[in-house]
Design a protein around this motif. Structure first.
Motif, short mmCIF file in Angstrom:
data_model
loop_
_atom_site.label_atom_id
_atom_site.label_comp_id
_atom_site.label_asym_id
_atom_site.label_seq_id
_atom_site.Cartn_x
_atom_site.Cartn_y
_atom_site.Cartn_z
N GLU A 98 0.84 -1.20 0.00
CA GLU A 98 0.00 0.00 0.00
C GLU A 98 0.88 1.25 0.00
OE1 GLU A 98 -3.23 2.74 0.26
OE2 GLU A 98 -3.02 0.71 -0.54
N ALA A 99 1.99 1.21 0.72
CA ALA A 99 2.92 2.34 0.73
C ALA A 99 3.46 2.60 -0.67
CB ALA A 99 4.05 2.08 1.72
N ARG A 100 3.80 1.54 -1.38
CA ARG A 100 4.29 1.70 -2.77
C ARG A 100 3.21 2.32 -3.65
NH1 ARG A 100 8.12 -3.13 -4.97
NH2 ARG A 100 10.01 -2.02 -4.41
N ARG A 101 1.96 1.92 -3.43
CA ARG A 101 0.86 2.48 -4.20
C ARG A 101 0.70 3.96 -3.90
NH1 ARG A 101 -3.87 4.30 -4.02
NH2 ARG A 101 -4.22 3.99 -1.80
N ARG A 102 0.82 4.33 -2.62
CA ARG A 102 0.66 5.73 -2.20
C ARG A 102 1.82 6.61 -2.61
NH1 ARG A 102 -2.29 6.49 3.52
NH2 ARG A 102 -3.88 4.86 3.31
N ALA A 103 3.01 6.05 -2.66
CA ALA A 103 4.21 6.85 -2.94
C ALA A 103 5.09 6.13 -3.96
CB ALA A 103 4.97 7.09 -1.64
N PRO A 104 4.60 6.00 -5.20
CA PRO A 104 5.39 5.29 -6.21
C PRO A 104 6.74 5.98 -6.43
CG PRO A 104 3.49 6.39 -7.21
CD PRO A 104 3.38 6.57 -5.73
N GLY A 105 7.78 5.18 -6.51
CA GLY A 105 9.11 5.72 -6.76
C GLY A 105 9.85 6.17 -5.51
N GLU A 106 9.15 6.28 -4.38
CA GLU A 106 9.83 6.69 -3.14
C GLU A 106 10.30 5.45 -2.38
OE1 GLU A 106 7.90 9.53 -0.67
OE2 GLU A 106 7.55 10.91 -2.32
N GLN A 107 11.34 5.64 -1.59
CA GLN A 107 11.82 4.57 -0.74
C GLN A 107 10.78 4.32 0.37
OE1 GLN A 107 16.05 4.35 0.54
NE2 GLN A 107 15.19 4.64 2.59
N HIS A 126 17.23 -0.08 14.22
CA HIS A 126 17.62 -0.41 12.85
C HIS A 126 16.68 0.37 11.94
CE1 HIS A 126 20.19 -3.74 13.91
NE2 HIS A 126 19.21 -4.50 14.34
N CYS A 127 17.22 0.87 10.83
CA CYS A 127 16.38 1.35 9.74
C CYS A 127 16.32 0.19 8.75
CB CYS A 127 16.98 2.58 9.05
SG CYS A 127 15.96 3.17 7.68
N MET A 128 15.12 -0.17 8.32
CA MET A 128 14.93 -1.26 7.38
C MET A 128 14.20 -0.72 6.15
SD MET A 128 14.00 -4.45 9.92
CE MET A 128 14.41 -5.71 8.71
N VAL A 129 14.71 -1.07 4.98
CA VAL A 129 14.17 -0.58 3.71
C VAL A 129 13.48 -1.73 2.99
CG1 VAL A 129 14.80 0.40 1.45
CG2 VAL A 129 15.89 1.25 3.53
N TYR A 130 12.36 -1.42 2.36
CA TYR A 130 11.59 -2.42 1.61
C TYR A 130 12.25 -2.67 0.26
CZ TYR A 130 7.33 -4.78 -0.11
OH TYR A 130 6.42 -5.68 -0.59
N LEU A 131 12.77 -3.88 0.08
CA LEU A 131 13.43 -4.30 -1.15
C LEU A 131 12.94 -5.70 -1.52
CD1 LEU A 131 17.07 -3.21 -0.17
CD2 LEU A 131 15.54 -2.04 -1.78
N PRO A 132 11.65 -5.86 -1.81
CA PRO A 132 11.12 -7.20 -2.02
C PRO A 132 11.74 -7.93 -3.21
CG PRO A 132 9.55 -5.56 -2.76
CD PRO A 132 10.67 -4.82 -2.05
#
Length: 165
Positions: free
Chosen positions: A100-109, A148-154
């Motif tokens: 849902e975050a990717r849908r809301r903010a396409p192209g953002e980390q 920890h900072c964790m980044v979404y990298l599926p």
């Protein structure tokens, strides 16, 4: 599981949740205090812009998500109902929120912060496609703590370190 707007009804329920030790730091203040202070989902405008409820097919509240905008990043906050923790729902729950975050903010980390001692959450985040990219100490509501900072990298695979540029 599906995301819906976080209602006052949901917000009141979340304020009543009680996590066992050592997770009690994730308990929210009383609803009346949240409204009085205008903090987080106690502020109607913030609740509408940044928060969502995750419900089951019958509308029962499973958890919540916050989508907090930063420059070039959408930071996630989330919480699973305390009675549902450690039941194998974490990765699916987190993946739904991250998508849902990717849908809301396409192209953002898409990222999140997690206390370094919270291995239960870290495992769920890794299974959902997040990778630890940084570790640091900062002030929190309970004093200084290490995160920890964790980044979404599926696309990179669960738990893998980020690829070098």
């Amino acid at each position: 599981m599906m995301l819906v707007p976080l209602s006052v009804f949901h917000a009141r329920q979340i304020c009543d949740w009680r996590y066992p030790s050592p997770y009690e730091r994730f308990n929210w203040p009383a609803w009346a205090d949240m409204v009085r202070s205008g903090s987080d989902f106690g502020d109607r405008r913030v609740r509408r812009r940044q928060f969502a409820a995750i419900v089951d097919p019958w509308g029962g509240l499973l958890g919540f998500a916050q989508f907090f905008p930063l420059v070039g990043v959408l930071r996630l906050g989330l919480g699973l109902h305390p009675e549902l923790c450690s039941r194998g729902l974490g990765a699916r729950f987190v993946r739904l929120i991250a998508d849902e975050a990717r849908r809301r903010a396409p192209g953002e980390q898409i990222d999140l912060e997690v206390l370094t001692w919270n291995t239960r959450a870290i495992r769920a985040y890794e299974r959902a496609g997040f990778c630890i990219t940084d570790t640091y100490e900062r002030d929190s509501t309970h004093g200084r703590a290490q995160f920890h900072c964790m980044v979404y990298l599926p696309e990179h695979g669960p738990g893998q370190p980020p690829l070098e540029a």
